[in-house]
Enzyme design. Structure first.
Site, PDB file in Angstrom:
ATOM      1  CG  ASN A  14       3.135   4.061  -3.062  1.00 29.51           C
ATOM      2  OD1 ASN A  14       3.597   4.052  -4.216  1.00 29.51           O
ATOM      3  ND2 ASN A  14       1.861   3.670  -2.732  1.00 29.51           N
ATOM      4  CG  ASP A  16       2.041   5.417   3.045  1.00 33.49           C
ATOM      5  OD1 ASP A  16       1.951   5.282   1.940  1.00 33.49           O
ATOM      6  OD2 ASP A  16       1.725   4.451   4.025  1.00 33.49           O
ATOM      7  CB  THR A 197      -9.994  -8.847   6.263  1.00 31.26           C
ATOM      8  OG1 THR A 197      -9.991  -8.088   5.220  1.00 31.26           O
ATOM      9  CG2 THR A 197      -8.922  -9.797   6.215  1.00 31.26           C
ATOM     10  CG  ASP A 201     -18.033  -8.025  12.542  1.00 33.80           C
ATOM     11  OD1 ASP A 201     -18.007  -8.066  13.556  1.00 33.80           O
ATOM     12  OD2 ASP A 201     -18.495  -7.611  11.683  1.00 33.80           O
ATOM     13  N   GLY A 229      -3.969  -4.492   6.627  1.00 32.48           N
ATOM     14  CA  GLY A 229      -4.441  -5.390   5.629  1.00 32.48           C
ATOM     15  C   GLY A 229      -3.287  -5.931   5.320  1.00 32.48           C
ATOM     16  CG  ASP A 230      -0.618  -3.549   3.133  1.00 33.83           C
ATOM     17  OD1 ASP A 230      -1.321  -4.227   1.819  1.00 33.83           O
ATOM     18  OD2 ASP A 230      -0.438  -2.317   3.056  1.00 33.83           O
TER      19      ASP A 230
END
Length: 277
Positions: A14, A16, A197, A201, A229-230
């Protein structure tokens, strides 16, 4: 750790389009004072770029449009060292993600699939030693076909959350989700291995339904959480496949994710993964 694995990423590519603002708007609200950025993105491309910059050999399987953004995305992937011979150029527009990010790095995202709906497995050859990494920003049917075809290790970033068929849950070697996605997909309790995840924390690994490792997060000033996250997915998959223990792999994943949070783009520069061990 052992030698880094060969990674085949099947997923989304994509552009962004990101608006940085002091805060996120509430429903129906318009706010001003934003700053606009356009950057390479897509969960598949983000993970491919991260894995390559961490030192793995990476092939990308995906699709872009026959437009200026498609040329840009291909150039961006190649400049990061990703093999793009498996990326199709289609008549559909290149995928786009519309992202709003506040001063704390929190975000809201709307993804327009575009050419990502045209991703196919035509001509894809996979070896036993290939590690496959995919996500759910491409069609679920395609992911099911991929999982049935791949002879080696398969990691699935099950995002965005959606119901998963039993054949996927049973075959996949590693699922990676955040805590919200894990709660929305109870079928993951029956998976072999799930990384969850927990934002600030840290993260945990769940083996056959029982937690077997947990590490705290690395503290850093958040600029943009979109690519974190990626980055975690790429680093964790590489570390586990290179022979790291569950705890070591989680620590590496969290360290790389923290490095991503501190960068404004979705595809940050990284050091080789050995630097995080």
């Amino acid at each position: 750790m052992n030698d880094l694995p060969d990674i085949v990423v099947v997923g989304s590519i994509n552009v962004d389009v990101t608006a940085l603002a002091d805060r996120l708007p509430t429903p129906g609200e318009t706010i001003g004072g934003g700053t606009l950025y356009r950057d390479p993105g897509g969960k598949g491309a983000n993970q491919a770029v991260a894995a390559s910059r961490l030192g793995a050999h990476v092939r990308m399987i995906g699709a872009v449009g026959n437009d200026a953004d498609g040329v840009w995305m291909l150039d961006s992937l190649r400049s990061a060292g990703v093999d793009t011979t498996g990326v199709r150029v289609t008549s559909a527009p290149t995928g786009t993600a519309l992202i709003a990010v506040d001063r704390d790095g929190e975000n809201q995202i709307v993804v327009c699939q575009g050419a990502n709906a045209s991703v196919t497995l035509d001509g894809l050859q996979l070896a036993q030693d290939d590690t496959v990494l995919t996500q759910l920003e491409v069609n679920l049917d395609l992911v099911v076909q991929l999982v049935a075809r791949a002879p080696g290790f398969i990691a699935v970033n099950a995002a965005p959350a959606q119901p998963l068929p039993p054949e996927l849950v049973e075959r996949v070697d590693l699922f990676i989700v955040n805590e919200t996605e894990y709660a929305l997909m109870p079928e993951l309790q029956y998976a072999k291995l799930v990384a969850v995840t927990h934002g600030g924390d840290g993260a945990a690994l769940i083996t056959d339904g029982a937690e077997t490792a947990r590490v705290p997060a690395f503290r850093t000033a958040a600029v943009n959480t979109v690519g974190a996250g990626d980055a975690f997915c790429a680093a964790l998959t590489i570390a586990l496949r290179a022979g790291a223990s569950q705890e070591e792999a989680l620590q590496i994943g969290c360290a790389v994710g923290a490095a991503a949070v501190a960068h404004p783009g979705s595809q940050p520069p990284f050091e080789r993964i050995n630097s995080y061990a």
